[in-house]
Design a protein around this motif. Sequence first.
Motif, PDB file in Angstrom:
ATOM      1  N   THR A 239      34.152  54.329  27.478  1.00  0.00           N
ATOM      2  CA  THR A 239      33.894  53.064  28.136  1.00  0.00           C
ATOM      3  C   THR A 239      35.021  53.130  29.427  1.00  0.00           C
ATOM      4  O   THR A 239      35.919  53.417  29.127  1.00  0.00           O
ATOM      5  CB  THR A 239      34.185  52.101  27.300  1.00  0.00           C
ATOM      6  N   PRO A 240      34.419  52.590  30.677  1.00  0.00           N
ATOM      7  CA  PRO A 240      35.267  52.666  31.837  1.00  0.00           C
ATOM      8  C   PRO A 240      36.167  51.418  31.408  1.00  0.00           C
ATOM      9  O   PRO A 240      35.878  50.646  30.760  1.00  0.00           O
ATOM     10  CB  PRO A 240      34.501  52.444  33.023  1.00  0.00           C
ATOM     11  N   PRO A 241      37.337  51.360  32.176  1.00  0.00           N
ATOM     12  CA  PRO A 241      38.233  50.056  32.019  1.00  0.00           C
ATOM     13  C   PRO A 241      37.670  48.898  32.822  1.00  0.00           C
ATOM     14  O   PRO A 241      36.957  49.383  33.822  1.00  0.00           O
ATOM     15  CB  PRO A 241      39.604  50.526  32.738  1.00  0.00           C
ATOM     16  N   PHE A 242      37.896  47.838  32.419  1.00  0.00           N
ATOM     17  CA  PHE A 242      37.293  46.656  33.295  1.00  0.00           C
ATOM     18  C   PHE A 242      38.506  45.729  33.653  1.00  0.00           C
ATOM     19  O   PHE A 242      39.736  45.855  33.142  1.00  0.00           O
ATOM     20  CB  PHE A 242      36.500  45.782  32.320  1.00  0.00           C
ATOM     21  N   ALA A 243      38.176  44.820  34.701  1.00  0.00           N
ATOM     22  CA  ALA A 243      39.169  43.946  35.231  1.00  0.00           C
ATOM     23  C   ALA A 243      38.107  42.635  35.414  1.00  0.00           C
ATOM     24  O   ALA A 243      37.155  42.544  35.533  1.00  0.00           O
ATOM     25  CB  ALA A 243      39.744  44.455  36.516  1.00  0.00           C
ATOM     26  N   PRO A 244      39.169  41.422  35.666  1.00  0.00           N
ATOM     27  CA  PRO A 244      38.631  40.264  35.932  1.00  0.00           C
ATOM     28  C   PRO A 244      37.995  40.488  37.314  1.00  0.00           C
ATOM     29  O   PRO A 244      38.234  41.051  38.084  1.00  0.00           O
ATOM     30  CB  PRO A 244      39.734  39.530  36.076  1.00  0.00           C
ATOM     31  N   ASN A 245      36.658  39.675  37.390  1.00  0.00           N
ATOM     32  CA  ASN A 245      35.693  39.767  38.728  1.00  0.00           C
ATOM     33  C   ASN A 245      36.662  39.751  39.995  1.00  0.00           C
ATOM     34  O   ASN A 245      37.411  38.724  39.932  1.00  0.00           O
ATOM     35  CB  ASN A 245      34.750  38.794  38.656  1.00  0.00           C
ATOM     36  N   ARG A 246      36.522  40.773  40.706  1.00  0.00           N
ATOM     37  CA  ARG A 246      37.384  40.447  42.156  1.00  0.00           C
ATOM     38  C   ARG A 246      37.238  39.232  42.920  1.00  0.00           C
ATOM     39  O   ARG A 246      38.293  38.724  43.380  1.00  0.00           O
ATOM     40  CB  ARG A 246      37.192  41.733  42.792  1.00  0.00           C
ATOM     41  N   VAL A 247      35.907  39.011  43.075  1.00  0.00           N
ATOM     42  CA  VAL A 247      35.756  37.811  43.936  1.00  0.00           C
ATOM     43  C   VAL A 247      36.436  36.313  43.239  1.00  0.00           C
ATOM     44  O   VAL A 247      37.047  35.695  43.913  1.00  0.00           O
ATOM     45  CB  VAL A 247      34.131  37.495  44.093  1.00  0.00           C
ATOM     46  N   VAL A 248      36.561  36.406  41.796  1.00  0.00           N
ATOM     47  CA  VAL A 248      36.866  35.381  41.263  1.00  0.00           C
ATOM     48  C   VAL A 248      38.534  35.360  41.222  1.00  0.00           C
ATOM     49  O   VAL A 248      39.111  34.519  41.468  1.00  0.00           O
ATOM     50  CB  VAL A 248      36.545  35.178  39.810  1.00  0.00           C
ATOM     51  N   ARG A 249      39.210  36.615  40.890  1.00  0.00           N
ATOM     52  CA  ARG A 249      40.484  36.711  40.779  1.00  0.00           C
ATOM     53  C   ARG A 249      41.173  36.513  42.117  1.00  0.00           C
ATOM     54  O   ARG A 249      42.196  36.364  42.184  1.00  0.00           O
ATOM     55  CB  ARG A 249      40.919  38.133  39.840  1.00  0.00           C
ATOM     56  N   GLU A 250      40.402  36.753  43.366  1.00  0.00           N
ATOM     57  CA  GLU A 250      40.993  36.624  44.646  1.00  0.00           C
ATOM     58  C   GLU A 250      40.783  35.127  45.071  1.00  0.00           C
ATOM     59  O   GLU A 250      40.795  34.872  46.179  1.00  0.00           O
ATOM     60  CB  GLU A 250      40.465  37.430  45.564  1.00  0.00           C
ATOM     61  N   SER A 251      40.190  34.382  44.256  1.00  0.00           N
ATOM     62  CA  SER A 251      39.488  32.828  44.827  1.00  0.00           C
ATOM     63  C   SER A 251      40.601  32.075  44.302  1.00  0.00           C
ATOM     64  O   SER A 251      41.521  32.134  43.332  1.00  0.00           O
ATOM     65  CB  SER A 251      38.335  32.602  44.155  1.00  0.00           C
ATOM     66  N   PRO A 252      40.548  30.522  44.599  1.00  0.00           N
ATOM     67  CA  PRO A 252      41.196  29.524  44.098  1.00  0.00           C
ATOM     68  C   PRO A 252      41.196  29.253  42.722  1.00  0.00           C
ATOM     69  O   PRO A 252      41.935  28.404  42.172  1.00  0.00           O
ATOM     70  CB  PRO A 252      41.035  28.262  45.057  1.00  0.00           C
ATOM     71  N   LEU A 253      40.111  29.856  42.156  1.00  0.00           N
ATOM     72  CA  LEU A 253      39.745  29.528  40.690  1.00  0.00           C
ATOM     73  C   LEU A 253      40.517  30.385  39.990  1.00  0.00           C
ATOM     74  O   LEU A 253      40.785  29.881  38.640  1.00  0.00           O
ATOM     75  CB  LEU A 253      38.292  30.015  40.524  1.00  0.00           C
ATOM     76  N   ALA A 254      41.321  31.376  40.463  1.00  0.00           N
ATOM     77  CA  ALA A 254      42.285  32.255  39.628  1.00  0.00           C
ATOM     78  C   ALA A 254      43.306  31.490  38.822  1.00  0.00           C
ATOM     79  O   ALA A 254      43.788  30.828  39.629  1.00  0.00           O
ATOM     80  CB  ALA A 254      42.325  33.416  40.417  1.00  0.00           C
ATOM     81  N   GLY A 255      43.467  32.015  37.649  1.00  0.00           N
ATOM     82  CA  GLY A 255      44.825  31.415  37.059  1.00  0.00           C
ATOM     83  C   GLY A 255      45.490  33.005  36.686  1.00  0.00           C
ATOM     84  O   GLY A 255      45.370  33.877  37.366  1.00  0.00           O
ATOM     85  N   PRO A 256      46.454  32.784  35.345  1.00  0.00           N
ATOM     86  CA  PRO A 256      47.199  33.892  35.128  1.00  0.00           C
ATOM     87  C   PRO A 256      46.158  35.103  34.784  1.00  0.00           C
ATOM     88  O   PRO A 256      45.074  34.972  34.222  1.00  0.00           O
ATOM     89  CB  PRO A 256      47.831  33.235  33.669  1.00  0.00           C
ATOM     90  N   ASN A 257      46.577  36.356  35.174  1.00  0.00           N
ATOM     91  CA  ASN A 257      46.153  37.507  34.996  1.00  0.00           C
ATOM     92  C   ASN A 257      44.694  37.576  35.793  1.00  0.00           C
ATOM     93  O   ASN A 257      43.837  38.471  35.429  1.00  0.00           O
ATOM     94  CB  ASN A 257      45.841  37.887  33.564  1.00  0.00           C
ATOM     95  N   GLY A 258      44.501  36.715  36.788  1.00  0.00           N
ATOM     96  CA  GLY A 258      43.233  36.786  37.496  1.00  0.00           C
ATOM     97  C   GLY A 258      41.859  36.066  36.986  1.00  0.00           C
ATOM     98  O   GLY A 258      40.971  35.846  37.491  1.00  0.00           O
ATOM     99  N   PHE A 259      42.135  35.506  35.553  1.00  0.00           N
ATOM    100  CA  PHE A 259      40.991  34.754  34.799  1.00  0.00           C
ATOM    101  C   PHE A 259      41.067  33.385  35.355  1.00  0.00           C
ATOM    102  O   PHE A 259      42.274  32.732  35.294  1.00  0.00           O
ATOM    103  CB  PHE A 259      41.074  34.992  33.540  1.00  0.00           C
ATOM    104  N   PRO A 260      39.937  32.615  35.554  1.00  0.00           N
ATOM    105  CA  PRO A 260      39.994  31.257  35.926  1.00  0.00           C
ATOM    106  C   PRO A 260      40.308  30.423  34.699  1.00  0.00           C
ATOM    107  O   PRO A 260      40.329  30.736  33.664  1.00  0.00           O
ATOM    108  CB  PRO A 260      38.561  31.187  36.429  1.00  0.00           C
TER     109      PRO A 260
END
Length: 378
Positions: A239-260
């Motif tokens: 399985t490849p590694p995953f990260a929080p969605n880029r568009v969301v983690r770079e948006s005003p919705l993002a909280g700690p660690n990039g998750f909204p």
Amino acid sequence: MAAKVLVLGGGSGGLVAANKVKKLLGKEAEVTLVDRSTHHEFMPAYPWVAFGMREPEQVRRPLANLEKRGIAFLQATVEALDPANSRVKTSAGELAYDYLIVSLGAEALPSPAPDGHAPWSLEGALKLREALKNFKGGKVVVGVSSPYYPCPPAPYEVAGQVEFALKVKGLRQKSTVEVFHLNPLPLAGMGPVISGKVLEILRSKGIVFHGEFEPVAFEGGKVKAKDGRELAYDLLILTPPFAPNRVVRESPLAGPNGFPEVDKMTFRSTRFPNVFVIGDTVNPSLLLPPAGVVAHFQGEYVAGVIASDLKGAYIGEPFNPVAMCIMDFGDNALLPQCSFEKLLAGTGMPSCGVMAVGKWVRITKMLFEGFWFATLIE
């Protein structure tokens, strides 16, 4: 005037949410779904494509079919979110909304193993199929590159299907199948009952499990763990590694660690009340499994919350904080289930158990595939 409901993402959560909003509100809602792909794909069937049980066109449907249900579809890439102004920037232009449902999933990162196979996309499934066609026997290793990846049962399911495929091809006696994971036991978060049953099935198939195996290097046909252990392989499935969605983690919705940051009970943004976030885009931060079934239930629930905002009374489905997944091991299957009600309420851990086990359980998964398409996109 009809409320503009914009749904980002045509996966399980977004597809369910769009259908449910339209069903509940009809002409009172102008529903638009945006996805970069032209098709919705039934993700649980990717391994079936890898092992030749399905062809790509059998596990996908055009998202344009939604037009027949009164749902507009826009093929475009989501580029930026502007929740303060209720707008979304896409490759096809800017879109305004009254309500936004974000179901963009997680973002796959580059694999740390260039020679590894990842049959959790159509492209990856077809590449593994080609590799299996030319495989003459040897050491097969299945593992995870990070703790965060969609569908927690996926590595064990694929390991079982590989073992069965090798048996059918007459290569089982010439091969070994091993699985490694960062957790001490398979599906450790679901508790000892489910872990024990998965281990039992793996052992019955002669598949060796390596727990607390943290990979740090892939080289020379070997995967090396942080503690010094090594596993040699002729065929690696990872399985490849995953990260929080880029568009969301770079948006005003993002909280700690990039998750909204959302309300745990409604999945409504804590900062923007007309925005909801569901699925893998947010679930790891809520300690919910990154699984399609959870996104499905969230999509139904959020649609009802939006309908209640507009109609003044809740008329949708209650959120079902349950995760279940039919694990197809090729010649056996397991249906585990977990309730996350206490976890979301902060009063306890998930309550898990085994609902069914046996070859017949595989048939249920195949029937569900047809039901899914028929009720949501055909």
